[in-house]
Design a protein around this motif. Structure first.
Motif, mmCIF file in Angstrom:
data_model
loop_
_atom_site.group_PDB
_atom_site.id
_atom_site.type_symbol
_atom_site.label_atom_id
_atom_site.label_comp_id
_atom_site.label_asym_id
_atom_site.label_seq_id
_atom_site.Cartn_x
_atom_site.Cartn_y
_atom_site.Cartn_z
ATOM 1 N N VAL A 130 19.833 -39.931 4.927
ATOM 2 C CA VAL A 130 20.520 -40.534 3.785
ATOM 3 C C VAL A 130 19.546 -41.399 2.983
ATOM 4 N N LYS A 131 18.742 -42.173 3.693
ATOM 5 C CA LYS A 131 17.757 -43.032 3.022
ATOM 6 C C LYS A 131 16.797 -42.205 2.177
ATOM 7 N N MET A 132 16.291 -41.118 2.756
ATOM 8 C CA MET A 132 15.352 -40.267 2.026
ATOM 9 C C MET A 132 16.020 -39.587 0.842
ATOM 10 N N ALA A 133 17.325 -39.265 0.990
ATOM 11 C CA ALA A 133 18.061 -38.645 -0.111
ATOM 12 C C ALA A 133 18.140 -39.589 -1.307
ATOM 13 N N PHE A 134 18.378 -40.874 -1.034
ATOM 14 C CA PHE A 134 18.427 -41.852 -2.120
ATOM 15 C C PHE A 134 17.035 -42.087 -2.708
ATOM 16 N N ASP A 135 16.017 -42.126 -1.852
ATOM 17 C CA ASP A 135 14.650 -42.300 -2.346
ATOM 18 C C ASP A 135 14.234 -41.133 -3.235
#
Length: 274
Positions: A130-135
């Motif tokens: 999820v973090k990488m998706a937002f990044d």
């Protein structure tokens, strides 16, 4: 069909069915679960079950025994269930067993009524996804239930975001003032002191905190189902939203109860303070 002589020695152990102590019905139940012919020496095992290791077969036996057990438990608690795929063995608090499989092995609660919301952690690798998706995609990141059916993944990503902020939502400049306000014994005076310190926050921090408290207040309104009241949420979000300016373990431990209290006050008095 495969005879006993054709099986390796370690796999013969899985094919042996010992006579249960609770009679013929129990014996037939175990035999059906394992695919073994009842009463035949050197019984046969269904070929598909050869793919399973002993632990999986044992799990089938336990599951069958629970399904046909004479004593069934009725739970009054209602849930909002969604089919869920668990990457590893997942413990079920109701049947006191693990859920196994590859896809759609079980169901779990979702949404504001999910038990232990924000307290229960999702799988770390999914949270990182999820973090990488937002990044990568920013506001276009897809965090819908169809992609991440486990609500604890989303809550875990939110907590991770707040923890990773270089300056906490409750800033270093206001940290000591909030702690001092939490130490005031008189309830009305303490509330007034907290409000005064809130006014010192930068606009972006103030609005972020206000929005979060509105959400957490909604979480507490479902306490009957999720068991998360303002105090429990304060324990979770206290160290997440505010950190002491100095990196001192002793200070952090000493201030934990005040951090919890500040967040608890903000949630309980959200409509008054903001």
């Amino acid at each position: 069909m495969f005879s006993e002589e054709m099986w390796p020695e370690n796999e013969k152990k899985c094919a042996v069915v010992r006579k249960p102590k609770q009679g013929r019905k129990r014996q037939e139940l175990l035999a059906v679960a394992l695919g073994v012919k009842v009463g035949v020496r050197g019984g046969f095992l269904w070929p598909p079950l050869k793919l399973f290791a002993c632990p999986q077969i044992s799990s089938l036996v336990r599951r069958a025994a629970l399904t046909h057990h004479d004593n069934h438990f009725n739970y009054e608690k209602t849930h909002n269930f969604k089919v869920h795929t668990f990457r590893g063995p997942h413990w079920c608090e109701y049947c006191a067993n693990f859920m196994w499989g590859l896809i759609a092995q079980g169901v779990r609660c979702s949404g504001l009524k999910s038990e232990g919301l924000y307290r229960v952690s999702g799988f770390t690798e999914h949270i990182e996804d999820v973090k990488m998706a937002f990044d990568r995609d920013g506001e276009k990141a897809d965090i819908s239930a169809s992609i991440y059916p486990d609500i604890n993944i989303i809550t875990g990503a939110l907590k991770l975001y707040f923890r990773d902020l270089p300056i906490p939502v409750i800033t270093y400049d206001t940290y000591s003032k909030f702690i001092e306000a939490a130490k005031i014994s008189n309830v009305d005076e303490r509330l007034e002191a907290v409000h005064e310190v809130l006014m010192l926050l930068p606009p972006a921090h103030y609005e972020t905190l206000r929005y979060l408290m509105i959400h957490l207040k909604k979480v507490t309104l479902n306490e009957k189902d999720n068991f998360m009241n303002a105090e429990n949420l304060g324990i979770v979000f206290g160290p997440t939203l505010m950190r002491p300016p100095e990196d001192s373990t002793l200070t952090t431990l000493h201030d934990m109860r005040y951090q919890k209290l500040i967040v608890q006050i903000l949630i309980e008095n959200e409509d008054v303070l903001f």
